[in-house]
Design a protein around this motif. Structure first.
Motif, PDB file in Angstrom:
ATOM      1  N   SER A  82      66.479  80.022 -52.391  1.00  0.00           N
ATOM      2  CA  SER A  82      65.128  80.458 -52.754  1.00  0.00           C
ATOM      3  C   SER A  82      64.316  79.333 -53.390  1.00  0.00           C
ATOM      4  O   SER A  82      63.090  79.267 -53.235  1.00  0.00           O
ATOM      5  N   ASN A  97      68.414  89.214 -55.237  1.00  0.00           N
ATOM      6  CA  ASN A  97      66.959  89.229 -55.207  1.00  0.00           C
ATOM      7  C   ASN A  97      66.406  88.137 -56.127  1.00  0.00           C
ATOM      8  O   ASN A  97      66.904  87.933 -57.229  1.00  0.00           O
ATOM      9  N   ARG A  98      65.378  87.445 -55.643  1.00  0.00           N
ATOM     10  CA  ARG A  98      64.834  86.299 -56.375  1.00  0.00           C
ATOM     11  C   ARG A  98      63.309  86.312 -56.332  1.00  0.00           C
ATOM     12  O   ARG A  98      62.693  86.856 -55.416  1.00  0.00           O
ATOM     13  N   TRP A  99      62.705  85.658 -57.327  1.00  0.00           N
ATOM     14  CA  TRP A  99      61.273  85.388 -57.315  1.00  0.00           C
ATOM     15  C   TRP A  99      61.050  84.015 -56.708  1.00  0.00           C
ATOM     16  O   TRP A  99      61.801  83.072 -56.974  1.00  0.00           O
ATOM     17  N   THR A 134      57.633  81.220 -55.844  1.00  0.00           N
ATOM     18  CA  THR A 134      56.225  80.949 -56.118  1.00  0.00           C
ATOM     19  C   THR A 134      55.601  80.300 -54.900  1.00  0.00           C
ATOM     20  O   THR A 134      56.078  79.255 -54.422  1.00  0.00           O
ATOM     21  N   GLU A 140      58.449  89.717 -48.035  1.00  0.00           N
ATOM     22  CA  GLU A 140      58.782  90.251 -49.349  1.00  0.00           C
ATOM     23  C   GLU A 140      59.956  91.209 -49.224  1.00  0.00           C
ATOM     24  O   GLU A 140      60.040  91.998 -48.281  1.00  0.00           O
ATOM     25  N   THR A 148      60.146  77.803 -52.698  1.00  0.00           N
ATOM     26  CA  THR A 148      59.107  77.429 -53.657  1.00  0.00           C
ATOM     27  C   THR A 148      58.730  75.962 -53.510  1.00  0.00           C
ATOM     28  O   THR A 148      57.541  75.603 -53.486  1.00  0.00           O
ATOM     29  N   THR A 186      50.675  82.631 -55.903  1.00  0.00           N
ATOM     30  CA  THR A 186      51.286  83.934 -55.648  1.00  0.00           C
ATOM     31  C   THR A 186      52.770  83.905 -55.971  1.00  0.00           C
ATOM     32  O   THR A 186      53.469  82.962 -55.613  1.00  0.00           O
ATOM     33  N   ARG A 187      53.218  84.951 -56.662  1.00  0.00           N
ATOM     34  CA  ARG A 187      54.650  85.127 -56.869  1.00  0.00           C
ATOM     35  C   ARG A 187      55.120  86.293 -56.015  1.00  0.00           C
ATOM     36  O   ARG A 187      54.451  87.317 -55.914  1.00  0.00           O
ATOM     37  N   ARG A 188      56.289  86.129 -55.404  1.00  0.00           N
ATOM     38  CA  ARG A 188      56.777  87.159 -54.486  1.00  0.00           C
ATOM     39  C   ARG A 188      58.287  87.282 -54.622  1.00  0.00           C
ATOM     40  O   ARG A 188      58.984  86.283 -54.825  1.00  0.00           O
ATOM     41  N   ARG A 189      58.756  88.499 -54.496  1.00  0.00           N
ATOM     42  CA  ARG A 189      60.201  88.721 -54.526  1.00  0.00           C
ATOM     43  C   ARG A 189      60.749  88.655 -53.106  1.00  0.00           C
ATOM     44  O   ARG A 189      60.167  89.203 -52.162  1.00  0.00           O
TER      45      ARG A 189
END
Length: 376
Positions: free
Chosen positions: A299, A334-336, A338, A326, A303, A342-345
């Motif tokens: 992940s 599960n991760r965030w 950037t 998403e 980013t 925008t931030r998205r899982r």
């Protein structure tokens, strides 16, 4: 000759959907010439291939419309999938994935019941000998027990003799002699020659998978090729895949092709391109759908790639951001990420970019992102 009208029920059960999917997944029939037995004329082999292909198609049709005859039933599965426990539980949260052990067990039960009949035919072809004068299969009783044992799966354990007899009632005749059995078919007298062809194809990890697809056209090759895939794709999709694959030829990538034989799969083929032992790009495809994926492995790389593209090409960055799916699952992976502002899982089990039914511009952007990320 082989594709007759097939009418689907308006209210299909999950079982019928699976059977139809298996029928839909059959490879286009292309007869092959073989010469592993000089006592049998090539013409007879070709006729036998055609007969076995037609026999299997008819078997699918019969299974679809006469479930009880073959001890096939997805009632418990369908009831569970419609139950409040399932529909109001954690499994139905939007965009969530979760391992549902009960769903998996019930699904495996009816799917393994379906595939038993084709595994039984395969094992019969592996262990039996062709009678060159009658085109019957001949097998000893000991080897026949091995056939039943190898065709058995966890969900149909203890039912192999009964299910084998059900299959024999579909037009196959079994005659017992002192040391074994002889199998024949009145309607398709040469069909077991076709079975023999498939069971004597080159040994590879694809052999059973290709057999399940009745893949006569790949008989001389141990693995499917890109040409097999293009034959099953719409013209526009094939054109876009050509754009991608021709560009990838310039890169140090290895291609891996896999026919999708799982009877719940939404796709017919999966293709991956490997770089330094890791999947870097690939696609899933069938007659109507194409999904192209770029794999980032972690992940954090998603980013970092967003930052790189934002500084390099704003338009490409926007395209990239729009194709990172998403995932709101609650699994430990599960991760965030950037993506600019925008931030998205996402789910860290995939860490990929997805493009559904891409056009030429999408294909070009995929190549740009791949080159930038992998420095190719």
């Amino acid at each position: 000759m082989f594709f007759e009208d097939f009418t689907r029920n308006n209210n299909e059960s999950s079982l019928q959907k699976s059977i139809y999917h298996m029928l839909y997944m059959l490879a286009s029939f292309k007869e092959v010439e073989v010469s592993f037995n000089d006592n049998i004329d090539t013409k007879n082999y070709l006729e036998g291939e055609a007969e076995f292909y037609q026999y299997v198609k008819n078997l699918y049709f019969d299974m679809y419309h006469n479930n009880e005859k073959y001890k096939l039933d997805s009632t418990k599965y369908d009831e569970y999938m419609k139950s409040d426990k399932r529909n109001k539980g954690k499994f139905m949260i939007e965009k969530q994935h979760h391992q549902d052990a009960k769903e998996s067990s019930l699904r495996n039960k009816f799917q393994q019941s379906v595939t038993f009949y084709f595994r039984f035919l395969y094992e019969l072809g592996i262990y039996s000998d062709i009678c060159t004068d009658t085109f019957f299969l001949k097998i000893s009783k000991n080897k026949y027990e091995n056939v039943l044992k190898n065709a058995e799966t966890a969900k149909v354990r203890g039912e192999t003799h009964e299910r084998a007899n059900i299959l024999l009632s579909s037009g196959i005749d079994r005659q017992e002699y002192e040391d074994g059995y002889i199998f024949s078919c009145k309607k398709y007298p040469k069909m077991f020659l076709g079975l023999a062809v498939l069971c004597r194809a080159p040994e590879s990890k694809y052999k059973w998978m290709n057999y399940m697809r009745l893949d006569y056209k790949r008989y001389h090759s141990p693995a499917p090729e890109m040409s097999d895939i293009k034959e099953t794709m719409p013209q526009d999709s094939a054109h876009n895949i050509n754009i991608l694959t021709e560009t990838l030829k310039e890169m140090p990538l290895k291609m891996r092709v896999k026919p999708m034989r799982n009877i719940t799969s939404d796709f017919k083929w999966k293709v991956e391109f490997i770089y330094k032992s890791k999947s870097c790009i690939g696609f899933y495809v069938d007659y109507t759908s194409l999904l192209v994926c770029i794999y980032f492995n972690d992940s954090k790389n998603i980013t970092a790639m967003a930052d790189t593209l934002r500084n390099m090409d704003e338009e490409l960055f926007e395209w990239y951001r729009n194709h990172i799916p998403e995932r709101l699952c609650k699994c430990p992976n599960n991760r965030w990420v950037t993506l600019g502002d925008t931030r998205r899982r996402i789910c860290g089990m995939s860490n990929r970019l997805d493009v559904n039914n891409p056009n030429e511009t999408d294909m070009e952007n995929c190549v740009k992102v791949l080159r930038t990320f992998r420095k190719l």
